[in-house]
Design an enzyme around this catalytic site. Structure first.
Site, short mmCIF file in Angstrom:
data_model
loop_
_atom_site.label_atom_id
_atom_site.label_comp_id
_atom_site.label_asym_id
_atom_site.label_seq_id
_atom_site.Cartn_x
_atom_site.Cartn_y
_atom_site.Cartn_z
N ASP A 22 0.84 -1.21 0.00
CA ASP A 22 0.00 0.00 0.00
C ASP A 22 0.87 1.25 0.00
O ASP A 22 1.36 1.68 1.04
CB ASP A 22 -0.91 -0.01 1.24
N ASP A 25 0.07 -4.98 4.50
CA ASP A 25 -1.33 -4.66 4.23
C ASP A 25 -2.15 -5.81 3.66
O ASP A 25 -3.34 -5.66 3.37
CB ASP A 25 -1.40 -3.44 3.31
N ARG A 42 -11.12 -0.56 2.07
CA ARG A 42 -12.58 -0.68 2.10
C ARG A 42 -13.16 -0.92 0.70
O ARG A 42 -14.23 -1.51 0.56
CB ARG A 42 -13.19 0.54 2.79
N LYS A 69 1.51 8.01 0.39
CA LYS A 69 1.98 8.06 1.78
C LYS A 69 3.36 8.70 1.85
O LYS A 69 4.05 8.83 0.84
CB LYS A 69 2.08 6.63 2.36
N ASP A 112 -5.82 6.39 -0.71
CA ASP A 112 -5.18 5.61 0.36
C ASP A 112 -6.21 4.89 1.24
O ASP A 112 -5.85 4.06 2.06
CB ASP A 112 -4.29 6.53 1.21
N1 BES Z 1 -3.28 0.18 5.16
C1 BES Z 1 -3.65 1.43 5.71
C2 BES Z 1 -3.92 1.38 7.21
C3 BES Z 1 -2.75 1.06 8.10
C4 BES Z 1 -2.02 2.07 8.66
C5 BES Z 1 -2.43 -0.24 8.39
C6 BES Z 1 -0.97 1.78 9.48
C7 BES Z 1 -1.37 -0.54 9.23
C8 BES Z 1 -0.64 0.46 9.77
C9 BES Z 1 -4.93 1.93 5.03
O1 BES Z 1 -5.08 1.55 3.72
C10 BES Z 1 -4.89 3.41 5.04
O2 BES Z 1 -4.01 3.94 4.43
N2 BES Z 1 -5.83 4.04 5.72
C11 BES Z 1 -5.88 5.42 5.81
C12 BES Z 1 -7.31 5.85 5.58
C13 BES Z 1 -7.51 7.33 5.40
C14 BES Z 1 -6.86 7.78 4.13
C15 BES Z 1 -8.99 7.63 5.37
C16 BES Z 1 -5.40 5.83 7.18
O3 BES Z 1 -5.69 5.13 8.14
O4 BES Z 1 -4.70 6.84 7.28
ZN ZN Z 2 -4.17 -0.16 3.15
MN MN Z 3 -4.12 2.83 2.36
#
Ligand code: BES
Ligand code: ZN
Ligand code: MN
Length: 466
Positions: free
Chosen positions: A236, A254, A317, A243, A313
């Site tokens: 990811d 991920d 979902r 990111k 990101d």
């Molecule tokens: N894979 C990430 C979540 C994650 C973060 C997993 C840290 C393990 C460690 C997910 O896809 C993500 O990036 N989520 C975002 C959502 C936001 C953009 C609404 C997040 O949590 O920042």
């Molecule tokens: Zn993710």
């Molecule tokens: Mn993500």
């Protein structure tokens, strides 16, 4: 996996694990309490001192104030991390008189002695084996099967992203599940398109590596039916909503939900737990390539609902929406999904505890009790239906972000749109899927979190708790 065997007597030369509960007599110890203290032993859970020579060495394990399964698991894991490579370890701690003592000793030892060495040159530094001293313990074979599955999940998570392309990982998961008795299919891009998995295609669009959907089934007519769904983002990057470099460092994790689901299903098959199982794991990279989806794009999910992608990101979902819709179509009695879904869940609960969401109380309770039996730490989060407006969109049925606050809840509310009325539990494992540092339950990296809870849920649903 390291061997775990049973013997009626301690083998010569083995390191004996001895536990110490605060306030309990120490006369059976081969070492004076004052000496222990001087060696840095605190008695806290995780505190270990190794004493003695080649012939008779003992590891004294702190068990804290009251020894229970958690303490025992952590202590045995800590011991496994300090004993020399190749050494034989013997204990009778599994005969302690409480529920789950055997599982705690075996799980703790195997988790703590886990190493990921596929990309390391030089000799292995893993301990040899664990000898359980006493009468033949019952249930040891089942524990081995479950812990083997935990290791499979950890290995998949720890593998570098280049070497787990969606096609390769799907093929491996399929092999693992076939060996466990499942019928499997791996959907390639054409099929994914034909089946209308717009979320998965949207996320995959930015990568040169094509997506896959792993489908596996264990039919069991007339039996309860469990559907397992896991997030399988093999890397990811965030996509165009990219990111930071630091934020990407661990993003090979991920696919940990997908790994846990496939590994748990494998254990369920091998344990002959008598229920029908359906498995769905969407696998893809999330990359910012030239054809990547863009903020503002709208994807159409399997069940016809549309999602406005405002942050690429928030990709988990999108792929889960398709997979959950497929799972609901299969008509199971319960859907369980596991996903490293939100940083917000990790911020809220820290790195060791997963968030549990469910619409129905009964499903949530079933999961909480199963996690407790499995020795995995989870905590319930609310799914307030009046918060649905968090994900209202101006152009589509919903949007994939929910604003600044309550991010784990916003994500779960989106998932809830895709399970119909099927009882469903969502595990946000963004924290515990990855150990941030070396610790009693193993080295920094994938933890295999979720496997044991899902096996417990399956056993419970089938009515034959292990
Ligand atoms: N894979 C990430 C979540 C994650 C973060 C997993 C840290 C393990 C460690 C997910 O896809 C993500 O990036 N989520 C975002 C959502 C936001 C953009 C609404 C997040 O949590 O920042
Ligand atoms: Zn993710
Ligand atoms: Mn993500």
């Amino acid at each position: 996996m390291r061997e775990v065997v049973h013997a009626t007597e301690t083998p010569a030369g083995a390191i004996r694990l001895v536990g110490l509960v605060a306030g309990e007599p120490t006369d059976s110890l081969p070492i004076a309490p004052a000496t222990l203290e001087r060696l840095g032993f605190t008695g806290d859970v995780g505190s270990v001192v190794l004493v003695g020579g080649d012939e008779d060495s003992v590891a004294v394990l702190g068990l804290g104030d009251v020894a229970g399964a958690d303490e025992l698991r952590q202590a045995c894991g800590a011991a496994a991390r300090v004993v020399p490579a190749g050494s034989e370890v013997a204990t009778s701690l599994h005969t302690l008189d409480f529920e789950g003592a055997l599982a705690a000793v075996v799980d703790g030892f195997l988790a703590g002695s886990y190493r990921y060495e596929d990309y390391r040159s030089g000799d292995s530094d893993t301990p040899g084996r664990l000898v359980l001293v006493g009468d033949e313990p019952s249930g040891l074979d089942d524990l081995r099967v479950v812990m083997q599955a935990v290791e499979v999940a950890r290995d998949w998570v720890n593998r570098p992203p280049r070497d787990k392309a969606p096609a390769a990982l799907a093929a491996e998961m399929s092999d693992e599940l076939q060996a466990a008795g499942y019928e499997t299919e791996v959907w390639e891009e054409g099929r994914i398109e034909d089946e209308g998995l717009g979320g998965l295609l949207g996320v995959a669009a930015g990568s040169d590596r094509p997506p896959r959907l792993l489908v596996a089934r264990q039919p069991a007519p007339g039996r309860p039916h469990l559907a397992l769904v896991g997030k399988g983002i093999v890397f990811d990057s965030g996509g165009l909503s990219i990111k930071t470099s630091e934020g990407m460092e661990t993003m090979k994790v991920d696919m940990a939900g997908g790994a846990a689901v496939a590994a748990a299903a494998s254990a369920i098959g091998r344990l002959d737990i008598d229920l029908a199982v359906s498995v769905f794991v969407p696998l893809t990279d999330n990359m910012p390539g030239g054809s990547a989806q863009k903020p503002g794009d709208v994807v159409r999910i399997r069940n016809g609902k549309t999602v406005e992608v405002l942050n690429t990101d928030a990709e988990g979902r999108l792929v889960l929406a398709d997979a959950l819709a497929l799972a609901a179509e299969a008509g199971p009695d319960l859907i369980v999904d596991a996903a490293t879904l939100t940083g917000a869940a990790r911020v809220a609960l820290g790195p060791h505890i997963a968030a549990v969401f469910a619409v129905a109380d009964a499903a949530r309770e079933r999961c909480l009790a199963a996690a407790e039996r499995a020795g995995e730490r989870v905590w319930p989060f609310p799914l307030p239906s009046d918060h649905r407006k968090l994900i209202d969109s101006g152009v589509a049925d919903m949007k994939n972000t929910g604003g600044k606050f309550g991010g784990a809840i916003a994500a779960a509310l989106l998932l809830a749109e895709f399970v119909d009325d099927v009882p469903w539990v969502h595990l946000d494992i963004a924290g515990p899927a990855w150990l941030l540092e070396n610790g009693p339950l193993g080295p920094k990296g994938g933890s295999g979190f979720g496997v044991r809870t899902m096996v417990e849920i399956a056993a419970d649903l089938a009515g034959d708790r292990v």
